[in-house]
Design a protein around this motif. Structure first.
Motif, PDB file in Angstrom:
ATOM      1  N   VAL A 118       0.850  -1.191   0.000  1.00  0.00           N
ATOM      2  CA  VAL A 118       0.000   0.000   0.000  1.00  0.00           C
ATOM      3  C   VAL A 118       0.886   1.241   0.000  1.00  0.00           C
ATOM      4  O   VAL A 118       2.046   1.199   0.429  1.00  0.00           O
ATOM      5  CB  VAL A 118      -0.944   0.038   1.226  1.00  0.00           C
ATOM      6  CG1 VAL A 118      -1.939  -1.099   1.176  1.00  0.00           C
ATOM      7  CG2 VAL A 118      -0.150   0.002   2.524  1.00  0.00           C
ATOM      8  N   THR A 119       0.336   2.340  -0.487  1.00  0.00           N
ATOM      9  CA  THR A 119       1.051   3.610  -0.490  1.00  0.00           C
ATOM     10  C   THR A 119       0.580   4.445   0.698  1.00  0.00           C
ATOM     11  O   THR A 119      -0.626   4.641   0.886  1.00  0.00           O
ATOM     12  CB  THR A 119       0.796   4.379  -1.797  1.00  0.00           C
ATOM     13  OG1 THR A 119       1.173   3.549  -2.898  1.00  0.00           O
ATOM     14  CG2 THR A 119       1.623   5.652  -1.834  1.00  0.00           C
ATOM     15  N   VAL A 120       1.539   4.915   1.487  1.00  0.00           N
ATOM     16  CA  VAL A 120       1.208   5.685   2.685  1.00  0.00           C
ATOM     17  C   VAL A 120       2.025   6.968   2.728  1.00  0.00           C
ATOM     18  O   VAL A 120       3.000   7.133   1.992  1.00  0.00           O
ATOM     19  CB  VAL A 120       1.477   4.869   3.974  1.00  0.00           C
ATOM     20  CG1 VAL A 120       0.639   3.607   3.999  1.00  0.00           C
ATOM     21  CG2 VAL A 120       2.961   4.529   4.089  1.00  0.00           C
ATOM     22  N   SER A 121       1.603   7.865   3.613  1.00  0.00           N
ATOM     23  CA  SER A 121       2.333   9.114   3.859  1.00  0.00           C
ATOM     24  C   SER A 121       2.656   9.203   5.336  1.00  0.00           C
ATOM     25  O   SER A 121       1.823   8.852   6.188  1.00  0.00           O
ATOM     26  CB  SER A 121       1.504  10.323   3.436  1.00  0.00           C
ATOM     27  OG  SER A 121       1.268  10.320   2.049  1.00  0.00           O
ATOM     28  N   CYS A 122       3.858   9.658   5.645  1.00  0.00           N
ATOM     29  CA  CYS A 122       4.265   9.856   7.037  1.00  0.00           C
ATOM     30  C   CYS A 122       5.575  10.633   7.040  1.00  0.00           C
ATOM     31  O   CYS A 122       6.174  10.864   5.988  1.00  0.00           O
ATOM     32  CB  CYS A 122       4.433   8.515   7.762  1.00  0.00           C
ATOM     33  SG  CYS A 122       5.728   7.463   7.072  1.00  0.00           S
ATOM     34  N   LYS A 123       6.032  11.013   8.207  1.00  0.00           N
ATOM     35  CA  LYS A 123       7.312  11.705   8.293  1.00  0.00           C
ATOM     36  C   LYS A 123       8.437  10.708   8.020  1.00  0.00           C
ATOM     37  O   LYS A 123       8.334   9.531   8.339  1.00  0.00           O
ATOM     38  CB  LYS A 123       7.479  12.344   9.678  1.00  0.00           C
ATOM     39  CG  LYS A 123       6.612  13.581   9.887  1.00  0.00           C
ATOM     40  CD  LYS A 123       6.974  14.308  11.160  1.00  0.00           C
ATOM     41  CE  LYS A 123       6.168  15.620  11.280  1.00  0.00           C
ATOM     42  NZ  LYS A 123       6.533  16.370  12.512  1.00  0.00           N
ATOM     43  N   ALA A 124       9.501  11.219   7.430  1.00  0.00           N
ATOM     44  CA  ALA A 124      10.618  10.358   7.042  1.00  0.00           C
ATOM     45  C   ALA A 124      11.245   9.647   8.238  1.00  0.00           C
ATOM     46  O   ALA A 124      11.793   8.551   8.097  1.00  0.00           O
ATOM     47  CB  ALA A 124      11.676  11.182   6.306  1.00  0.00           C
TER      48      ALA A 124
END
Length: 212
Positions: free
Chosen positions: A130-136
């Motif tokens: 899945v494609t997710v977003s979060c801080k590096a």
């Protein structure tokens, strides 16, 4: 999430093109490019074995050392050979550890659904990432999908994943991840074939005969 950021040594390269890339690989090196943050792309080479160790560790953010300068980079893309087993090129994106990044993470399916004991039952996993977003600096080590309670009439979609705090979905929520399906027995198919007279049915044959 991992607390140690792997380090990867890199050397700048000025000769580009497939011929020089082949030479690099023969020497145990891999071509790579570092880009992003409004800076010019930097063409480098990295040790193939060291990169392999980084990839096996599951790290997504690494510290790249180039000419005495270190900068964090996100492993953006790894290109493999025609057998899809050996890396041949890697793209590294410069990143601020506190910035939001988007990346693809593998889904780990865990659990033993009782429904798999049904005759012909099998687990279908159309999408395993899945494609997710979060801080590096907060990229999770793995995304776990519990399938232990999955029944024959059930399915799990991307939106059903229990994501860690600070991690959000960046893809269509209704993407199917897992379900249990029943396979049609091969024996039934063979039985149906034997039940026929061995002659393929020709569409419209009966109508033509009736017309005669």
């Amino acid at each position: 999430m991992s607390h140690e950021t792997p380090t990867l040594e890199a050397q700048t390269r000025t000769k580009l093109g497939s011929r020089y890339s082949i030479r690099l690989r023969e020497q145990g090196q891999l071509p790579a490019v570092i880009y992003g943050h409004k800076q010019d792309p930097l063409h480098v080479s990295v040790d193939a074995r060291a990169l392999h160790d980084v990839l096996v560790s599951g790290a997504h953010v690494i510290e790249v050392q180039v000419d005495g300068k270190a900068e964090p980079c996100l492993i953006k893309d790894v290109q493999y050979d025609y057998l899809d087993t050996t890396p041949v090129h890697v793209d590294l994106a410069r990143v601020d550890l506190n910035e939001e990044v988007e990346l693809e993470l593998e889904v780990v399916f865990k659990g033993e659904p009782a429904a798999l004991n049904e005759a012909g039952a099998m687990l279908s996993t159309p999408h395993t990432a899945v494609t997710v977003s979060c801080k590096a600096n907060a990229i999770p080590d793995e995304l776990v999908c519990d399938i232990s309670e999955l029944g024959l009439e059930d399915s799990i979609h991307a939106e059903d994943l229990k994501l860690p705090a600070g991690v959000s979905l960046s893809m269509e929520a209704n993407i199917l991840l897992a379900q249990i399906v029943i396979q049609k027995a091969v024996a039934d198919d063979e039985g149906d074939a034997e039940a026929g007279d061995g002659e393929p049915e020709v569409i419209g044959a009966k109508a033509d005969e009736a017309a005669e």
